[in-house]
Design a protein around this motif. Sequence first.
Motif, short mmCIF file in Angstrom:
data_model
loop_
_atom_site.label_atom_id
_atom_site.label_comp_id
_atom_site.label_asym_id
_atom_site.label_seq_id
_atom_site.Cartn_x
_atom_site.Cartn_y
_atom_site.Cartn_z
N SER A 20 7.44 -25.74 99.41
CA SER A 20 6.00 -25.95 99.61
C SER A 20 5.21 -25.73 98.32
N ASP A 44 2.04 -27.04 104.68
CA ASP A 44 2.34 -26.23 105.87
C ASP A 44 1.01 -25.82 106.47
N GLY A 53 7.12 -19.32 106.93
CA GLY A 53 7.58 -20.04 105.75
C GLY A 53 8.48 -21.21 106.08
N THR A 55 8.62 -25.32 107.78
CA THR A 55 7.84 -26.47 108.19
C THR A 55 8.33 -26.88 109.56
MG MG Z 1 7.48 -24.21 103.10
#
Ligand code: MG
Length: 597
Positions: A20, A44, A53, A55
């Motif tokens: 991310s 996200d 943490g 997706t």
């Molecule tokens: Mg991520």
Amino acid sequence: TDLALIRNFSIIAHIDHGKSTLADRLIQRTGGLTDREMTAQVLDNMDIEKERGITIKAQTVRLDYKASDGQTYELNLMDTPGHVDFAYEVSRSLAACEGALLVVDAAQGVEAQTLANVYQSIEHDHEIVPVINKIDLPAAEPEKVRAEIEDVIGLDASDAVMTSAKSGIGIDEVLEAIVRRIPPPKGDRAAPLEAMLVDSWYDPYLGVVILVRVVNGVLRKGAQIKFMIGGTEHLVDRVGCMRPKIEQLDELAAGEIGFITAQIKDITETRVGDTITTVKNGAAQPLPGFKEVQPVVFCGLFPVDAADFEKLRESISKLRLNDASFSFEMETSAALGFGFRCGFLGLLHLEIIQERLTREYDLDLITTAPSVVYEMHMRDGTVRHLHNPADMPDPNHIETIEEPWIEAVIYVPDEYLGSILKLCQDRRGIQKNLTYVGGRAQATYELPLNEVVFDFYDRLKSISRGYASFDYHQIGTREGDLVKMSILVNNEPVDALSMIVHRSAAEARGRHMCERLKDLIPRHLFKIPIQAAIGGKVIARETIAAMRKDVTAKCYGGDITRKKKLLEKQKEGKKRMREYGSVQIPQEAFIAALRMG
Ligand code: MG
Ligand code: GDP
């Protein structure tokens, strides 16, 4: 856009390796967002995704990048779900791309989830660009990780890109590598429309939004389209892309990724992997690779407060608007009252839904022990699918019971291997393969899904201090010596506590449950037997001793307000009590018993 100027890619990485963060940097560098708009982790966007943490839904973003060759490229970045529960969604996202960035943490090295995703990516003929991230960390060992990528995965990592997504090092190099190394899409603009439905979600303003990859032809605003597998027809009212802000377009042509809306209200009409074509002069065949997704893990969800039942129904229905992969139907339990039997893609999926109900809808819930779907082969030749242990037919009418199995790949540092192998053995695992690469072992096991849904993952993590990783896929059903174990309190079965177990594990689990309940159920004026039984046979037993004297006597004579308070408390408590043959069990006891997994 000229096909030669399009690049479609995804980012694959183990959790926390920086997918991310890197995606955000790419968006920032190509001007998709100003610094001010650049809040942490644009892709996200759900709270739970941020916290965990991972997706949960595929997201996509289109970037314009002016490369060093002077040309401006259209880069479509597809963020894929990061968990085994969503393996099919991952496969469709990967099928929409020609290449992938493989992000590996320079301090952690290659992990199981990295491997699982890389193999899928290779299966889709992706060009893979290794990116070694977090080179800023003091513990970073980029050269070691480079060698690991070559040894373990078998990819050439000689021109891996070194990055620190956090501090913005190597971002230009990543963009250049995407343009130079990942091939442009192929596709025929003039052919009949074939667009793959990659993902869909419900937006309160737009209705169902569909993420597509156009394979051939052109998808235009105003077109009359049809879902080839779903069978419904719709008028396309919006076509566009995310930058990541929505930008409306007139069309998406072969090779492109973007979204459409078509005034669709019901997400179940939009199946991931379906093919969209035009009603007139459409494609003859759907694209390959479609799979019907089906829930594999079931459990009951009950409101702690019976008055919340309607609220639970509404909340579940709302969540379902956005997620066609979970199922629910009403269920009643003598112990827990009215609730819903729900099906999920896996345990994480279950936890996410449960968490959203608790958090977004402010519901206090009880979840019964998760169960897989068993295939009951009946003496009369019929086959029944059992989603709830409470519905188990009379064993005399059952010929055989089959249970789902998985193949799991576990990746673990050598020092923890012994305990991990023991865990697999205890869970009826069959070892298929064991290899060592650079201080780590890769163990492949076949395991019954039933043994994994309970607490396998937590055990795996705690045994290995978080270092072991695990990935699995289903491999069909196999016959098993399975029995229904009932829990009886004061000689009455408690439906919410019954479970299907392998005969060899029944005694241990039964004993555990009885001991647990013994601690949780308050004493009464008489002895209360707690038993675990298979059919009529008791396999474990505990007894709650009777109270010696009436302890409520202690309350007498106290001051009046204190007494009132106690009475009120008692009244509240009563609501939550269930009676088992004159035994009152506080609901907390069920909850606690169920939480042990
Ligand atoms: Mg991520
Ligand atoms: P994801 O799970 O792969 O999406 O990983 P994230 O992008 O959410 O990153 C996980 C954690 O690693 C976050 O705390 C990031 O701030 C951190 N992180 C990401 N890239 C770097 C990097 O290059 N260096 C350092 N030191 N930390 C990073």
